[in-house]
Motif scaffolding. Sequence first.
Motif, PDB file in Angstrom:
ATOM      1  N   THR A  27       0.873  -1.180   0.000  1.00 18.65           N
ATOM      2  CA  THR A  27       0.000   0.000   0.000  1.00 18.65           C
ATOM      3  C   THR A  27       0.901   1.218   0.000  1.00 18.65           C
ATOM      4  O   THR A  27       1.853   1.301   0.771  1.00 18.65           O
ATOM      5  N   TYR A  29       1.457   5.248   0.460  1.00 20.38           N
ATOM      6  CA  TYR A  29       0.927   6.420   1.177  1.00 20.38           C
ATOM      7  C   TYR A  29       1.792   7.623   0.871  1.00 20.38           C
ATOM      8  O   TYR A  29       2.993   7.503   0.627  1.00 20.38           O
ATOM      9  N   LYS A  35      -1.054  13.915   7.938  1.00 21.74           N
ATOM     10  CA  LYS A  35      -1.955  12.793   7.672  1.00 21.74           C
ATOM     11  C   LYS A  35      -1.514  12.021   6.427  1.00 21.74           C
ATOM     12  O   LYS A  35      -1.348  12.607   5.364  1.00 21.74           O
ATOM     13  N   ILE A  38      -3.742   7.401   1.334  1.00 18.80           N
ATOM     14  CA  ILE A  38      -3.483   6.205   0.510  1.00 18.80           C
ATOM     15  C   ILE A  38      -3.443   6.627  -0.949  1.00 18.80           C
ATOM     16  O   ILE A  38      -4.325   7.335  -1.430  1.00 18.80           O
ATOM     17  N   GLU A  41      -2.963   0.599  -3.981  1.00 23.45           N
ATOM     18  CA  GLU A  41      -2.654  -0.719  -3.407  1.00 23.45           C
ATOM     19  C   GLU A  41      -2.275  -1.659  -4.544  1.00 23.45           C
ATOM     20  O   GLU A  41      -2.870  -1.589  -5.619  1.00 23.45           O
ATOM     21  N   ASP A 313      -6.816  -2.289   9.615  1.00 24.12           N
ATOM     22  CA  ASP A 313      -6.100  -2.291   8.336  1.00 24.12           C
ATOM     23  C   ASP A 313      -4.621  -2.420   8.715  1.00 24.12           C
ATOM     24  O   ASP A 313      -4.024  -1.487   9.262  1.00 24.12           O
ATOM     25  N   HIS A 315      -1.820  -2.535   7.091  1.00 30.25           N
ATOM     26  CA  HIS A 315      -0.856  -1.618   6.465  1.00 30.25           C
ATOM     27  C   HIS A 315      -0.905  -0.245   7.136  1.00 30.25           C
ATOM     28  O   HIS A 315       0.121   0.370   7.392  1.00 30.25           O
ATOM     29  N   LYS A 316      -2.133   0.184   7.411  1.00 30.60           N
ATOM     30  CA  LYS A 316      -2.305   1.502   8.033  1.00 30.60           C
ATOM     31  C   LYS A 316      -1.704   1.503   9.443  1.00 30.60           C
ATOM     32  O   LYS A 316      -1.021   2.449   9.848  1.00 30.60           O
ATOM     33  N   GLU A 317      -1.973   0.417  10.165  1.00 32.49           N
ATOM     34  CA  GLU A 317      -1.439   0.313  11.533  1.00 32.49           C
ATOM     35  C   GLU A 317       0.091   0.263  11.516  1.00 32.49           C
ATOM     36  O   GLU A 317       0.745   0.823  12.388  1.00 32.49           O
ATOM     37  N   ASN A 320       1.249   3.716  10.912  1.00 30.22           N
ATOM     38  CA  ASN A 320       1.079   4.508  12.147  1.00 30.22           C
ATOM     39  C   ASN A 320       2.177   4.182  13.158  1.00 30.22           C
ATOM     40  O   ASN A 320       2.712   5.077  13.824  1.00 30.22           O
TER      41      ASN A 320
END
Lengths: 332, 175
Positions: A27, A29, A35, A38, A41, A313, A315-317, A320
């Motif tokens: 993914t 970003y 922030k 995305i 993917e 998610d 990938h998001k985690e 982060n």
Amino acid sequence: MIKKWLKYLWPDAYIVFTQSPEGLNATQYILKGDKPDIVGESSFAISKNQISKDCATYIQEYLSVYPQTQLIFLTSAPSCSAVGTCNMSEMVEHGIDMSIVKYVCKKNFSTYISIMDLEEDKLLFKPFQLDYLYSPFFIIDEVRSSYSGVVLVALHRQNRLYISIYKNDVLLYADNVIISSSDFEDSIDMSGDDADEMDDADFDLDDLDEFEDELDSLDGLDDFDSDMEATDDKEGFDSIEEDEMESDDELKEYDLRVHEALKTTISQFYSNEKIQSDFVEKIQIIDTMALSDNLFELVKDELFCEVDVKHIDLHKECLNLMLKDTANAIKT
Amino acid sequence: MPSKLSFITPKRRKYLDLETKILIVFLIVIGCIIIAFAIFLSVQALAKSSNTKSMQKEIAMMEAEIESYDFEYSQIKALQRKADEVYTANELLRGSIRNLFDLIPDQITLSKSIMEKDRLILYGVTPSKEVYNFMLLSPLKSIFHENRTTFYSLENGWYRFVSVNVLHDAQGLTQ
């Protein structure tokens, strides 16, 4: 001022990679302000333990557009686990050979990976240089809800379960469990002549055999299957519905494997002499796929625990975690 | 960016690759050359403009000088005209005097002569009045409009005379 200008010209971009039996999932970003947005993917195959040409082209193109692109990878290494101490001698007491592992400490626990797996993960992205390599146990620690009693937190990825047991937010026990290696086996590129690749396949198959032996001994699975058959007879589904039911059955079989893995881990936790085992009061399942509600019901009924499910998610985690990690590292 | 939780330490990524760096250096060099050339041109233009200003000043000064020279020239011209006039007048006067003395016969001796613009006064000695009247008065009469002569007898029998000859037109004498 110059930094802002540079950020405007070359914004921070990230590609988060995770490995699944099918290959690599990526993914992309871009950091706009604080922030991350995305961008896209993609999925790529892995051949001979290296990223495919498509993936290399994709990374190269992305790097040429965004030179500040960071490559982040969440390891799937089987050797990756965690232990509730940062003290090396205590880690040795837990049976960890410190000469062959690399560990990272966070507050009161460490997560480690064998140097061989670490090098393999690095080599996977050759000729590119991986920027961040994270352990799934850090994701668990970030995502889990704080609990004052004994809680089992399980991060579920495809065919993989990362389990951490905390007591009053202190890690007591951690394990990395392969749920089902059948899919893994199918996904391996058997056309390759590489002998090492075959060795890896053999290793996975061995694990599968052991796991299937354990599963055969399960009474619950048989009962569950017979229940399903009884339901089929009663309803009288036609052939199409039967196909759907077959896939449902597969899913349920998978759920049962997850359930069994949880059960096995809890029993191992209880039987571990090095840990002062307490009764697991709560199970938190952090799901990155789509486990059925039946599983959660089954876990609740059979393990007599409160079950809390969180869908994330991954990938998001992971991104982060990286952002938080770098921010903390800069502060200190 | 540094990391504490990653198994590997990230290396700082370069903003620009080698080709872009070369391109930027090339552009900077070209830019510097253009700027240097622009500075050179502006300095040259400044020098030229200051040169032009000084030249303009010089031109103004020279124009003023020319004006003063013109004025001097006109004055000199006027002086020259006057000098010419004087010279001519002197020439004429010299001629007149020469003519006058040519008029004087050998028997008469002039002791003094006063030549004014419109009159001629002669002092002299003549052996007799007749000599004077025939030999000097006749030509004087042909020149002057009015002639008055006064005689004084001397012991030796000669006469001292004073002859006043007047011209009504002043130009006449010089002619």
